[in-house]
Design an enzyme around this catalytic site. Structure first.
Site, short mmCIF file in Angstrom:
data_model
loop_
_atom_site.label_atom_id
_atom_site.label_comp_id
_atom_site.label_asym_id
_atom_site.label_seq_id
_atom_site.Cartn_x
_atom_site.Cartn_y
_atom_site.Cartn_z
N ILE A 118 42.64 68.61 33.30
CA ILE A 118 43.84 69.37 32.94
C ILE A 118 44.36 70.15 34.15
O ILE A 118 43.59 70.57 35.01
CB ILE A 118 43.55 70.31 31.74
CG1 ILE A 118 44.84 70.79 31.07
CG2 ILE A 118 42.68 71.51 32.15
CD1 ILE A 118 44.63 71.39 29.68
N CYS A 119 45.69 70.28 34.24
CA CYS A 119 46.30 71.16 35.25
C CYS A 119 47.37 71.97 34.53
O CYS A 119 47.24 72.26 33.34
CB CYS A 119 46.85 70.37 36.43
SG CYS A 119 48.23 69.30 35.99
N ALA A 120 48.45 72.33 35.20
CA ALA A 120 49.47 73.14 34.55
C ALA A 120 50.31 72.32 33.58
O ALA A 120 50.60 72.75 32.47
CB ALA A 120 50.35 73.82 35.59
#
Lengths: 209, 251
Positions: free
Chosen positions: A168-170
């Site tokens: 996951i990232c932004a």
């Protein structure tokens, strides 16, 4: 593009597998994630200095180069840009994946999971949060491992391969390339679409720093 | 959400690329011949979306469309309102048809009046909320004005019928929330608009509710009278351009 050598997809597969040819995939990231030639380089074409940055990266490269593109227009533009920057392309393949799949050649792909689904199945996954440390201040999924994108390559050896990873990232963009990188290195990794911005907007639980 | 406008400043034409950065799905609305199909393909690639649909809000009579070339290049069919009388295969859509681009959802609203097949496209960004964020109104509702009813047929009775349809279509669009952004296909000096068309390419439904002389008219008869009184001569070459845009796809 009449000067292009027509390549039959099977011989390209052999050349790629034996590392005789280097394959540059110019398609957008989501198409690459959906299906790509194993070992090909991700380099989504754009009109803002793409040729120079790719040429800089491949300057010492001696191997023959093949370009994968989603259509002829992008293929010609990419080829032209590389030529301007002193890189010659030997093969161009548009509609590559259709041809590739027709020959039943292996493709690599990374699947997606959305935030709602991840939350329901959280215990099945080891979440890896690849954002930068300053971004973790907005909140981190409680069970997540925090590994910034740039450190992933060094930390990969410490991660067990028998787990399922959700990266996951932004927003789901950086995590896409990170999950592809993990998958190409033999990990079972999925990309979380929507990312932490979606997780936070749904008010799902986070640890605050 | 990815949103990009490509304009022809000279003709006052607007076209749009819309997409979802997460799923990489995108669509193009009313691609312009003056920009060319390549421009849309390269812009979509720059933005990281793939064009899955090419939508025409209506058959254009004032400018050449790049839709046939673009759709042909991508190996897809053009999407039109279900009443389009064109000489090629297309994907017909109608009131309530949904085009899903990941978290971006496009709902079709039939808004005949400028032409019989005219549609407007209501866009929702489901990642952020369930209410519409914008509407692409084609040649139905303009900034300050509404689309003219006379470019299909010069017969007075038919013009009147199209103007009546336009009245209902405008009422339908005005049911959208005030904050909905309005993005018509034309602005400025476009021959498809009338006396009141603004040079500004976009507005909001709320602003048009307050300050558009046509949305203020609640009586169909008065609306038609006003439209007909303000008609100006059709654009030069309208018949030829329209014929080209609805003609068969050349091999």
């Amino acid at each position: 593009m009449e000067e292009d050598r027509m390549v039959d997809i099977k011989s390209l597969w052999e050349k790629t597998a034996s590392e005789e040819t280097i394959v540059l995939d110019t398609r957008i990231m989501t198409e690459y994630a959906n299906a790509h030639i194993p070992g090909s380089l991700i380099a989504p074409y754009h009109r803002y200095g793409w040729g120079k940055s790719v040429a800089d990266y491949l300057r010492e490269e001696q191997r023959e180069m093949a370009i994968v593109a989603s259509n002829d227009a992008i293929a010609s533009a990419a080829k032209e840009e590389l030529k301007k920057n002193g890189i010659n392309v030997s093969f161009v393949i548009s509609d590559a994946l259709e041809k590739w799949k027709k020959e039943n050649l292996p493709v690599a792909s990374v699947s997606n999971i959305d935030v709602e689904n991840l939350y329901e199945k959280l215990e099945e996954f080891q979440v890896i949060d690849v954002r930068e440390p300053y971004e973790w201040r907005s909140g981190v999924i409680p069970s997540a491992l925090k590994i910034p994108m740039g450190e992933l390559v060094n930390k990969l050896g410490e991660l067990p391969k028998n787990k399922k990873y959700a990266v996951i990232c932004a927003t789901g963009s950086r995590s896409q390339s990170a999950s592809i990188f993990m998958a190409d290195n033999g990990f079972n990794a999925v990309n979380v679409i929507g990312g932490m911005s979606r997780w936070l907007s749904l008010s799902l639980p986070v640890d605050l720093q | 959400m990815i949103w990009k406008e490509i304009r022809d400043e000279n003709l006052g034409c607007n076209s749009f690329l819309l997409g979802d950065e997460v799923s990489g799905k995108g669509l193009v609305v009313d691609p312009l011949g003056s920009a060319g199909a390549m421009e849309y393909i390269l812009t979509a690639q720059d933005l990281g979306i793939s064009i899955e649909h090419v939508v025409e809000t209506h058959i254009h009579a004032d400018h050449r469309s790049a839709a046939k070339e673009l759709a042909g290049n991508l190996g897809i069919k053009i999407t039109f309102g279900k009443n389009a009388q064109v000489n090629f295969d297309y994907v017909p859509v109608e009131d309530g048809s949904l085009i899903s681009l990941g978290s971006i959802e496009v709902e079709v609203m039939e808004t005949p009046g400028h032409t019989m097949e005219s549609i407007s496209l209501v866009v929702r960004d489901r990642h952020r909320g369930d209410e519409p964020i914008l509407v692409m109104s084609g040649d139905s509702l303009f900034v300050g004005d509404v689309g003219r009813p006379d470019l299909n047929d010069a017969d007075d009775e038919i013009i009147r019928k199209y103007s009546e349809k336009q009245f209902h279509s405008i009422q339908k669009i005005m049911k959208l929330p005030d904050f909905t952004e309005l993005h018509p296909a034309h602005y400025g000096a476009s021959p498809c608009g009338g006396l009141f068309m603004s040079k500004k390419p976009s507005s909001t439904i709320g602003y048009e509710r307050r300050y558009n002389v046509f949305t203020a008219i609640k009586d169909k008869g008065l609306f038609v009278e006003k439209q007909i009184k303000l008609l100006k001569p059709p654009p030069e070459e309208a018949i030829a351009i329209r014929a080209e845009n609805l003609g068969p796809i050349k091999e």
